[in-house]
Each structure stands twice: as C-alpha cells, then as structure tokens.
Design an enzyme around this catalytic site. Structure first.
Site, short mmCIF file in Angstrom:
data_model
loop_
_atom_site.label_atom_id
_atom_site.label_comp_id
_atom_site.label_asym_id
_atom_site.label_seq_id
_atom_site.Cartn_x
_atom_site.Cartn_y
_atom_site.Cartn_z
N LYS A 1 -6.91 -5.14 -2.89
CA LYS A 1 -8.11 -5.19 -1.66
C LYS A 1 -8.44 -3.90 -1.36
O LYS A 1 -8.70 -3.76 -1.18
CB LYS A 1 -6.98 -5.67 -0.54
N CYS B 1 -1.84 -2.78 7.25
CA CYS B 1 -2.20 -3.77 6.60
C CYS B 1 -0.66 -3.99 6.61
O CYS B 1 -0.45 -5.56 6.33
CB CYS B 1 -1.73 -2.38 5.52
N ASP C 1 0.51 -1.23 0.04
CA ASP C 1 0.08 -0.28 -0.12
C ASP C 1 1.14 1.31 0.09
O ASP C 1 0.87 1.86 0.84
CB ASP C 1 -0.77 0.12 1.17
C1 VGL Z 1 -4.41 0.76 6.18
C2 VGL Z 1 -6.37 1.31 7.02
C3 VGL Z 1 -6.83 1.05 5.66
C4 VGL Z 1 -3.33 0.53 5.71
C5 VGL Z 1 -5.49 0.44 4.42
O1 VGL Z 1 -2.38 0.00 4.33
O2 VGL Z 1 -2.38 0.84 6.27
N1 VGL Z 1 -5.20 1.00 6.57
N2 VGL Z 1 -6.41 0.70 4.91
#
Ligand code: VGL
Ligand code: ZN
Length: 201
Positions: free
Chosen positions: A110, A155, A12
C-alpha cells in the site's frame, strides 16, 4: 487454534519502522517474537507492507520549505509529512529480518500511488480507493480480524476502524503494537477505535 473464519493481519513490521529505521517507532522491534508466536494460531495470515515510490507526496522531502511531521492539505484532506521511508525495494521497506514471513498467505502492498498515502490496509487516505484486502478476506469467508503491528496510532488505527466499519468483528492486540505518538495521536487513536466498535486488548 482460531477458526478458519478469523484472520490475523500483521501491519507494516518493516525495518524503517523499527529502531535504526528512518521512521523508527520506539520498541517497534519488540513485538516481532510475539507476532511470530501468534501466527501459529491462525490459518489465515495477511501482512501489509508500506511501499512508496521514491518521490511519494507523503514525504516532506517532496515539499519546498516543509519539515517532517508538519501537516499539509492534500486534495483528500490533511496529511502528515513523513521522513522518506519504505521506499520500494529498499532495505528499509523489507520486513524485519526476524519476522516469520513464510507464514504469510497474502501480502498487501500500500502507498504505491505517488499522490495518495495509505494508512489503512483496506482503503487509501481518500477513504475510497480500495487496496483489495476486503475482497480477499470476503472470498476466503473471513468474518473476524485480529490486528497487530506498526504503528498503533496510524496504520493499525486506520486499518482497525475500516475493518470494523466493513463489518468484520475486529480486535487490536495493543501488546503486539507500538505507537509513534505524535501530538496526542495515540490517545485519539484509542478513542476512535473504541468508538468504531474495535475491541482493544
Ligand atoms: C505508517 C506513517 C507513514 C504506519 C506508514 O505504518 O503506521 N505511518 N506510513
Ligand atoms: Zn508510509
């Protein structure tokens, strides 16, 4: 060079998780150069991309009288509510512009099911719906995984715990991760990863 059985998973590294984004992780952009350099040591490189529909139920905006960072009960358990982030096709959902996306063999998206969040790269937050990553890694003969990216305590944490639980030898390069750190979540994440047998460096 790492052996072909060792995959790098980049979690991410997207604009919304970097300074200026809607769910900015402090210093989130400072890991990009190091990740780019590390990718050249790996023959298997997988990226994940948080990829939510605009009305995703993990967004506080979808709940009456709720603010971001409050926790609600979902059918699968407690869920932190987030500011709107990583909406499919938006600039915020795009990878950081300096990230060498050419190096990715595979991009796993995702969080696209409106009613389930997905922190882990392997399973959604119900802990049973697979993303397909396990099958991809196994069919490539991968047995070892190194994780980097955002955010350490969400994540990256859940991806690393699932990876170890699935039997992959798992390392998290903490120097190439950054955390949100909500109510002690970073300490809890380090403890959970260590307890799961994840190697933290
Ligand atoms: C994430 C919160 C919401 C992350 C993703 O990538 O850690 N955190 N969505
Ligand atoms: Zn998200």
């Amino acid at each position: 060079m790492q052996p072909d059985t060792h995959a790098l998973i980049v979690i991410d590294v997207q604009n919304d998780f970097c300074p200026g984004g809607s769910l900015a992780v402090p210093e989130g952009d400072q890991i990009v150069a190091g990740i780019n350099a590390l990718m050249s040591d790996f023959s298997a490189v997988v990226f994940t991309q948080d990829w939510h529909p605009a009305h995703h139920l993990s967004f506080a905006s979808q709940h009456a009288d709720k603010d971001p960072y409050e926790v609600v009960d979902m059918p699968y358990g407690p869920q932190v509510l987030w500011p709107d982030h990583c909406v499919q096709g938006s600039q915020g959902a795009a990878f950081h512009t300096d990230l060498n996306i050419t190096a990715a063999d595979m991009i796993i998206r995702k969080g696209f099911r409106p009613a389930i969040d997905s922190y882990s790269a392997f399973f959604e937050n119900d802990q049973t719906t697979p993303t397909g990553l396990e099958g991809y890694l196994r069919t490539r003969g991968i047995s070892e995984v190194t994780l980097v990216g955002l955010a350490t305590d969400f994540c990256v944490h859940f991806s690393a715990v699932d990876s170890a639980r699935l039997g992959f030898a798992t390392t998290v390069r903490l120097d190439l991760c950054r955390a949100i750190d909500l109510d002690g979540s970073l300490t809890a994440a380090r403890e959970a990863m260590t307890a799961a047998g994840v190697h933290l460096t």
